[in-house]
Design a protein around this motif. Sequence first.
Motif, mmCIF file in Angstrom:
data_model
loop_
_atom_site.group_PDB
_atom_site.id
_atom_site.type_symbol
_atom_site.label_atom_id
_atom_site.label_comp_id
_atom_site.label_asym_id
_atom_site.label_seq_id
_atom_site.Cartn_x
_atom_site.Cartn_y
_atom_site.Cartn_z
ATOM 1 N N GLU A 38 0.836 -1.204 0.000
ATOM 2 C CA GLU A 38 0.000 0.000 0.000
ATOM 3 C C GLU A 38 0.869 1.252 0.000
ATOM 4 O O GLU A 38 0.608 2.212 -0.733
ATOM 5 C CB GLU A 38 -0.923 0.024 1.226
ATOM 6 N N ILE A 42 1.255 4.667 -2.631
ATOM 7 C CA ILE A 42 1.120 6.066 -2.219
ATOM 8 C C ILE A 42 2.403 6.833 -2.525
ATOM 9 O O ILE A 42 2.361 7.964 -3.040
ATOM 10 C CB ILE A 42 0.779 6.156 -0.715
ATOM 11 N N MET A 45 2.601 8.062 -5.973
ATOM 12 C CA MET A 45 1.587 9.031 -6.379
ATOM 13 C C MET A 45 1.913 10.464 -5.979
ATOM 14 O O MET A 45 1.248 11.392 -6.456
ATOM 15 C CB MET A 45 0.238 8.658 -5.753
ATOM 16 N N ALA A 116 -1.859 13.795 0.307
ATOM 17 C CA ALA A 116 -2.501 12.486 0.165
ATOM 18 C C ALA A 116 -3.024 12.031 1.517
ATOM 19 O O ALA A 116 -2.407 12.294 2.554
ATOM 20 C CB ALA A 116 -1.527 11.447 -0.387
ATOM 21 N N VAL A 118 -4.370 8.344 3.037
ATOM 22 C CA VAL A 118 -4.512 6.921 2.763
ATOM 23 C C VAL A 118 -5.225 6.257 3.927
ATOM 24 O O VAL A 118 -4.941 6.532 5.092
ATOM 25 C CB VAL A 118 -3.138 6.251 2.484
ATOM 26 N N ARG A 148 -5.050 13.814 -3.172
ATOM 27 C CA ARG A 148 -5.830 12.610 -3.460
ATOM 28 C C ARG A 148 -6.018 11.780 -2.199
ATOM 29 O O ARG A 148 -5.156 11.763 -1.321
ATOM 30 C CB ARG A 148 -5.149 11.781 -4.554
ATOM 31 N N VAL A 150 -6.863 7.825 -0.978
ATOM 32 C CA VAL A 150 -6.836 6.440 -1.425
ATOM 33 C C VAL A 150 -7.370 5.568 -0.290
ATOM 34 O O VAL A 150 -6.820 5.571 0.814
ATOM 35 C CB VAL A 150 -5.413 6.003 -1.819
ATOM 36 N N TRP A 182 -3.758 -3.409 -4.465
ATOM 37 C CA TRP A 182 -2.820 -2.294 -4.285
ATOM 38 C C TRP A 182 -1.703 -2.336 -5.318
ATOM 39 O O TRP A 182 -0.885 -1.416 -5.369
ATOM 40 C CB TRP A 182 -2.250 -2.320 -2.871
ATOM 41 N N VAL A 197 -9.185 5.614 -5.704
ATOM 42 C CA VAL A 197 -8.369 6.830 -5.697
ATOM 43 C C VAL A 197 -9.296 8.001 -6.032
ATOM 44 O O VAL A 197 -9.889 8.032 -7.119
ATOM 45 C CB VAL A 197 -7.220 6.753 -6.714
ATOM 46 N N SER A 199 -10.145 12.325 -6.085
ATOM 47 C CA SER A 199 -9.697 13.717 -6.060
ATOM 48 C C SER A 199 -10.913 14.575 -5.713
ATOM 49 O O SER A 199 -12.058 14.103 -5.736
ATOM 50 C CB SER A 199 -9.101 14.130 -7.406
#
Length: 201
Positions: A38, A42, A45, A116, A118, A148, A150, A182, A197, A199
Amino acid sequence: MTQENLWLRNVEQNPAHSQWYINRFRAMAAQGADLDGEARLIDAMVPRGARILDAGCGPGRLGGYLAGRGHDVVGVDIDPALIDAAEDDHPGPNWLVGDLAELDLPARGVAEPFDAIVCAGNVMTFCAPSTRPAILRRFRAHLAERGRVVIGFGSGRGYDFDEFLVDAAKAGFNADVLLSTWDLRPFSPDDDFLVAVFSIA
C-alpha cells in the motif's frame, strides 16, 4: 467516540485484541513478509516530501515506510495501544490518538492540508456505519486542493462498494481510479476488494 466502532467493540470484548494485532504484524515483519505494498503505491503518487495522512494507521507500518521515504506523515488511530506501538516501531511520524469521525487536526496544531490521505487495512469497515459519510467529509476538509485520497477495503464487511462510492461523491470526491488490488489491477464488479483513488470534485 462512538461505541458502534467495530474495532473498539473487539477490544472491549477481548482486551488482548490490540496486542495480538501488534504482535501479528511484528512477527510478519520479522519473517520478511512484504508489508509495504500500500505504501509503495502512495509513494509513487506523490512528490518527494509530501504531506501524508495515514488514517487508521494502526501500529504504523504504512506511515513508517512513507516517513522513511522522506514524507511528512501524520498517523491517526482510535486505539491508543496501536499508537504506542507505532511510536515504538516507527519513530518519526506524528502519531495521534483520534476518532476519524471527529477528525479536526488544525485544532491539534496540524494546520496544513495533506497532499494524500490513505486509509488502508479495511479501516472504513471497522468504523460505525453511521459515521462513514462524516469520515469522508472530514477527509475532504483535510485534503489539499490537488490532493488525493486512497481508500482500500474488502467486500462482505458491511460496507457495499456502491454505497461507499455514493457516499464519497456526496462528500465532494471524484472517483479517478478504481482498482482491485494495491498493485494496480483494474477493478471489476465481481472483485472482492476495492482500492479507490479520489480527487476533489
